[in-house]
Design an enzyme around this catalytic site. Structure first.
Site, PDB file in Angstrom:
ATOM      1  N   GLU A 129      27.430  18.164 -27.404  1.00 16.45           N
ATOM      2  CA  GLU A 129      27.477  17.257 -28.271  1.00 16.45           C
ATOM      3  C   GLU A 129      27.130  17.841 -29.952  1.00 16.45           C
ATOM      4  OE1 GLU A 129      23.503  14.867 -28.162  1.00 16.45           O
ATOM      5  OE2 GLU A 129      23.301  15.922 -26.181  1.00 16.45           O
ATOM      6  N   CYS A 132      23.528  14.260 -23.495  1.00 11.01           N
ATOM      7  CA  CYS A 132      23.092  15.232 -22.502  1.00 11.01           C
ATOM      8  C   CYS A 132      24.029  15.529 -21.388  1.00 11.01           C
ATOM      9  CB  CYS A 132      21.736  15.387 -22.525  1.00 11.01           C
ATOM     10  SG  CYS A 132      20.856  15.741 -23.905  1.00 11.01           S
ATOM     11  N   SER A 135      13.450   6.056 -25.977  1.00  6.64           N
ATOM     12  CA  SER A 135      14.307   7.099 -25.368  1.00  6.64           C
ATOM     13  C   SER A 135      13.664   7.606 -24.032  1.00  6.64           C
ATOM     14  CB  SER A 135      14.939   8.028 -26.167  1.00  6.64           C
ATOM     15  OG  SER A 135      13.923   9.025 -26.449  1.00  6.64           O
ATOM     16  N   HIS A 193      16.940  16.359 -16.278  1.00  2.00           N
ATOM     17  CA  HIS A 193      17.396  16.800 -17.583  1.00  2.00           C
ATOM     18  C   HIS A 193      15.932  16.864 -18.319  1.00  2.00           C
ATOM     19  CE1 HIS A 193      18.331  16.784 -21.518  1.00  2.00           C
ATOM     20  NE2 HIS A 193      17.940  15.471 -21.953  1.00  2.00           N
ATOM     21  N   ASN A 245      15.015  22.018 -26.012  1.00  2.00           N
ATOM     22  CA  ASN A 245      16.110  21.074 -25.580  1.00  2.00           C
ATOM     23  C   ASN A 245      17.564  21.729 -25.826  1.00  2.00           C
ATOM     24  OD1 ASN A 245      17.691  19.237 -24.591  1.00  2.00           O
ATOM     25  ND2 ASN A 245      17.040  17.419 -25.880  1.00  2.00           N
TER      26      ASN A 245
HETATM   27  P1  HMG Z   1       5.396  11.882 -30.548  1.00  3.14           P
HETATM   28  O1  HMG Z   1       5.288  10.382 -31.413  1.00  3.14           O
HETATM   29  O2  HMG Z   1       5.673  12.949 -31.451  1.00  3.14           O
HETATM   30  O3  HMG Z   1       4.335  12.066 -29.584  1.00  3.14           O
HETATM   31  O4  HMG Z   1       6.869  11.664 -30.023  1.00  3.14           O
HETATM   32  P2  HMG Z   1       3.281  11.256 -28.831  1.00  3.14           P
HETATM   33  O5  HMG Z   1       2.370  10.570 -29.747  1.00  3.14           O
HETATM   34  O6  HMG Z   1       4.119  10.388 -27.924  1.00  3.14           O
HETATM   35  O7  HMG Z   1       2.646  12.550 -27.885  1.00  3.14           O
HETATM   36  C1  HMG Z   1       3.463  13.179 -26.980  1.00  3.14           C
HETATM   37  C2  HMG Z   1       2.342  13.406 -25.790  1.00  3.14           C
HETATM   38  O8  HMG Z   1       1.379  14.317 -26.378  1.00  3.14           O
HETATM   39  C3  HMG Z   1       1.739  12.213 -25.323  1.00  3.14           C
HETATM   40  O9  HMG Z   1       1.800  12.435 -23.947  1.00  3.14           O
HETATM   41  C4  HMG Z   1       0.249  12.471 -26.057  1.00  3.14           C
HETATM   42  O10 HMG Z   1      -0.681  11.680 -25.243  1.00  3.14           O
HETATM   43  C5  HMG Z   1       0.124  13.867 -25.859  1.00  3.14           C
HETATM   44  P3  HMG Z   1       2.160  11.340 -22.956  1.00  3.14           P
HETATM   45  O11 HMG Z   1       1.293  10.052 -23.277  1.00  3.14           O
HETATM   46  O12 HMG Z   1       3.534  10.954 -23.423  1.00  3.14           O
HETATM   47  O13 HMG Z   1       1.978  11.975 -21.498  1.00  3.14           O
HETATM   48  N1  HMG Z   1      -0.793  14.555 -26.827  1.00  3.14           N
HETATM   49  C6  HMG Z   1      -1.456  15.661 -26.655  1.00  3.14           C
HETATM   50  N2  HMG Z   1      -1.832  16.090 -25.504  1.00  3.14           N
HETATM   51  C7  HMG Z   1      -2.927  17.261 -25.183  1.00  3.14           C
HETATM   52  N3  HMG Z   1      -3.538  17.395 -26.437  1.00  3.14           N
HETATM   53  C8  HMG Z   1      -3.305  16.929 -27.737  1.00  3.14           C
HETATM   54  C9  HMG Z   1      -2.294  15.587 -27.751  1.00  3.14           C
HETATM   55  N4  HMG Z   1      -1.910  14.786 -28.837  1.00  3.14           N
HETATM   56  C10 HMG Z   1      -0.856  14.282 -27.997  1.00  3.14           C
HETATM   57  N5  HMG Z   1      -3.969  17.133 -28.821  1.00  3.14           N
HETATM   58  C11 HMG Z   1       8.844  12.031 -28.813  1.00  3.14           C
HETATM   59  C12 HMG Z   1       7.156  12.435 -28.809  1.00  3.14           C
HETATM   60  C13 HMG Z   1       9.232  12.689 -27.426  1.00  3.14           C
HETATM   61  C14 HMG Z   1       9.065  10.896 -28.612  1.00  3.14           C
HETATM   62  C15 HMG Z   1       9.600  12.830 -29.945  1.00  3.14           C
HETATM   63  O14 HMG Z   1       9.162  14.430 -29.931  1.00  3.14           O
HETATM   64  C16 HMG Z   1      10.977  12.683 -30.155  1.00  3.14           C
HETATM   65  O15 HMG Z   1      11.452  11.585 -30.495  1.00  3.14           O
HETATM   66  N6  HMG Z   1      11.800  13.639 -29.401  1.00  3.14           N
HETATM   67  C17 HMG Z   1      13.342  13.455 -29.252  1.00  3.14           C
HETATM   68  C18 HMG Z   1      13.629  12.457 -28.353  1.00  3.14           C
HETATM   69  C19 HMG Z   1      13.490  12.688 -26.908  1.00  3.14           C
HETATM   70  O16 HMG Z   1      13.336  14.080 -26.611  1.00  3.14           O
HETATM   71  N7  HMG Z   1      13.553  11.902 -25.786  1.00  3.14           N
HETATM   72  C20 HMG Z   1      13.578  12.160 -24.438  1.00  3.14           C
HETATM   73  C21 HMG Z   1      14.098  11.084 -23.725  1.00  3.14           C
HETATM   74  S1  HMG Z   1      16.019  10.916 -24.137  1.00  3.14           S
HETATM   75  C22 HMG Z   1      16.630  12.305 -23.482  1.00  3.14           C
HETATM   76  O17 HMG Z   1      16.304  13.053 -22.792  1.00  3.14           O
HETATM   77  C23 HMG Z   1      18.067  12.416 -24.136  1.00  3.14           C
HETATM   78  C24 HMG Z   1      18.258  13.652 -25.450  1.00  3.14           C
HETATM   79  O18 HMG Z   1      17.819  14.821 -24.726  1.00  3.14           O
HETATM   80  C25 HMG Z   1      19.477  13.518 -26.359  1.00  3.14           C
HETATM   81  C26 HMG Z   1      20.943  13.296 -25.333  1.00  3.14           C
HETATM   82  O19 HMG Z   1      20.904  12.891 -24.582  1.00  3.14           O
HETATM   83  O20 HMG Z   1      21.706  14.103 -25.983  1.00  3.14           O
HETATM   84  C27 HMG Z   1      17.184  13.446 -26.180  1.00  3.14           C
END
Ligand code: HMG
Length: 391
Positions: A79, A111, A201, A233, A275
């Site tokens: 992609e 993906c 997502s 994934h 990723n």
């Molecule tokens: P964010 O707002 O940066 O992070 O978004 P958050 O506030 O959700 O925190 C992440 C985790 O860290 C949470 O754990 C927190 O509690 C924890 P969870 O509640 O989720 O279990 N946390 C801590 N843990 C330990 N010590 C600390 C601490 N502070 C917080 N001090 C997000 C995270 C993944 C949404 C962002 O990085 C993002 O948008 N990433 C890109 C999208 C993505 O990866 N989505 C995944 C599903 S979609 C997919 O897989 C397809 C994709 O690969 C694309 C394709 O298909 O081509 C993305």
């Protein structure tokens, strides 16, 4: 007739940024990236690596001259392709010196692209058992500096040789798939970074897992206890943990413990790469095969493929006798261990380098010891080099 994965190759660029350092630079607790996302290092591609060169670098070590003559189908799942028109697979086909009487295409659905490619390859080989098909997942995940997705970037490629009588794993005819039109992640043609509704997502990823998992069990009359391990994934490795936890209520305590242990092996490489979009599931599979000493021939492994937009698929494969003899664990570990650590400032500089878009000539610095590289541009054409050309 058994059809499946005969060989697996892997490549990731030779630079990385440490996630604890990136967290510090971004003013967040390192624990958020290390435990919260489950990522320790993030691969960073130099400008001389693109999806074509990474695909070639992943495939070159697994292919013999005999394979190259027998391959008549090359599919590159990506992609982050380099051209709106010409398939990355054509460059790859040429650079790898594959039999000219071959079909070459690029497969895109976020993906999920490589999974679609893999199933297409299986169908091709079923009809032409003497043929071999090369499926390569190759991607650079880019969200942008200081963006919400920055901590889930990465780069790399996984190459799969699909044949009859495969030596690593048979791909079972049990896939179920599901499509829905959602805007969780996308990349408009005019942008070189992805747009994402991050938290949405993650919800859809788990929602689609439920849909295909329930349908998989019903269609195939199988249960979680029939799977010795499940690969997911992995956009970041905590996502897979959440997915596994969604399935675990169906397991006995012993089985839950075993699935969790296998999962730790299946996320090992991804934790150090980040990723790689369509290759992430197959990097996880490779990590499991390389790192897990408890699996054995005949074990059935579930695979959950998810591509935003979105298409999901659940299918399984069965390990072949002696599959361990056809892996290159030491090479993969050495590749990860021998990378160069970048400071955050150097990563930002590397991330911000761009290719000319006005057709003017551009020469790019070549890295030592990297077989396939982008060495320049001229009149809007990419110029590639292979190691033998460099000597
Ligand atoms: P964010 O707002 O940066 O992070 O978004 P958050 O506030 O959700 O925190 C992440 C985790 O860290 C949470 O754990 C927190 O509690 C924890 P969870 O509640 O989720 O279990 N946390 C801590 N843990 C330990 N010590 C600390 C601490 N502070 C917080 N001090 C997000 C995270 C993944 C949404 C962002 O990085 C993002 O948008 N990433 C890109 C999208 C993505 O990866 N989505 C995944 C599903 S979609 C997919 O897989 C397809 C994709 O690969 C694309 C394709 O298909 O081509 C993305």
């Amino acid at each position: 007739m058994e059809i499946g994965i005969d060989k697996i190759g892997f490549y990731t660029p030779s630079y990385y940024v440490d996630m604890a350092e990136l967290a510090e630079a971004r003013g967040v607790e390192p624990g958020k990236f290390l435990q919260g996302l489950g990522q320790s290092k993030m691969a960073v591609p130099p400008i001389s690596q693109d999806p074509v060169t990474m695909a070639c670098n992943a495939a070159q070590d697994i292919l013999t001259d005999e394979d190259k003559m027998a391959i008549d189908y090359v599919i590159v799942g990506t992609e982050s392709g380099i051209d709106q028109s010409k398939a990355a697979a054509i460059y790859v086909h040429d650079l790898l010196d594959i039999n000219p009487y071959a079909r070459c295409i690029e497969m895109k659905e976020a993906c999920y692209g490589a999974t679609a490619g893999l199933q297409s390859a299986v169908n091709h080989v079923a009809r032409h058992p003497e043929s071999k098909a090369l499926v390569i997942a190759s991607d650079i995940a880019r969200y942008g500096l200081e963006s919400s997705g920055e901590s889930t970037q990465g780069a790399g490629a996984v190459a799969l040789l699909i044949t009859t009588n495969p030596r690593i794993a048979q791909i079972n005819d049990d896939a179920v798939y599901y499509t829905g039109d959602i805007m969780d992640f996308w990349r408009p043609n005019y942008s070189d970074t992805a747009k994402v509704d991050g938290h949405y997502s993650t919800v859809k990823y788990l929602d689609y897992l439920d849909k295909v998992w329930q349908a998989f069990k019903e269609k195939n009359q199988l249960a979680l206890e029939d799977l010795q391990a499940v690969c997911f994934h992995l956009p970041y490795t905590k996502m897979g943990l959440k997915a596994l936890r969604q399935l675990l209520p169906e397991a006995t305590d012993d089985q839950a413990e075993s699935l969790q242990a296998h999962f730790e092996n299946s996320r090992y490489y991804n934790r150090y790469v980040g990723n790689i979009y369509t290759g992430s599931l197959y990097l996880s599979l490779l990590s499991l095969l390389d790192q897990d000493s408890q699996l054995q021939a005949g074990d059935r492994i579930g695979l959950y493929s998810y591509g935003s937009g979105a298409v999901a698929e659940f299918y399984s494969l069965t390990l072949m006798p002696g599959y361990q003899d056809h892996l290159a664990k030491a090479d993969h570990e050495a590749m990860l261990a021998n990378r160069n650590r970048l400071s955050v400032a150097d990563y930002e500089t590397m991330f911000s380098q761009t290719l000319n878009v006005d057709g003017s000539k551009q020469e790019l610095a070549a890295e030592a010891d990297v077989a396939f590289q982008l060495v320049g541009l001229d009149q809007h054409k990419r110029l590639y080099s292979r190691r033998q050309d460099n000597n």
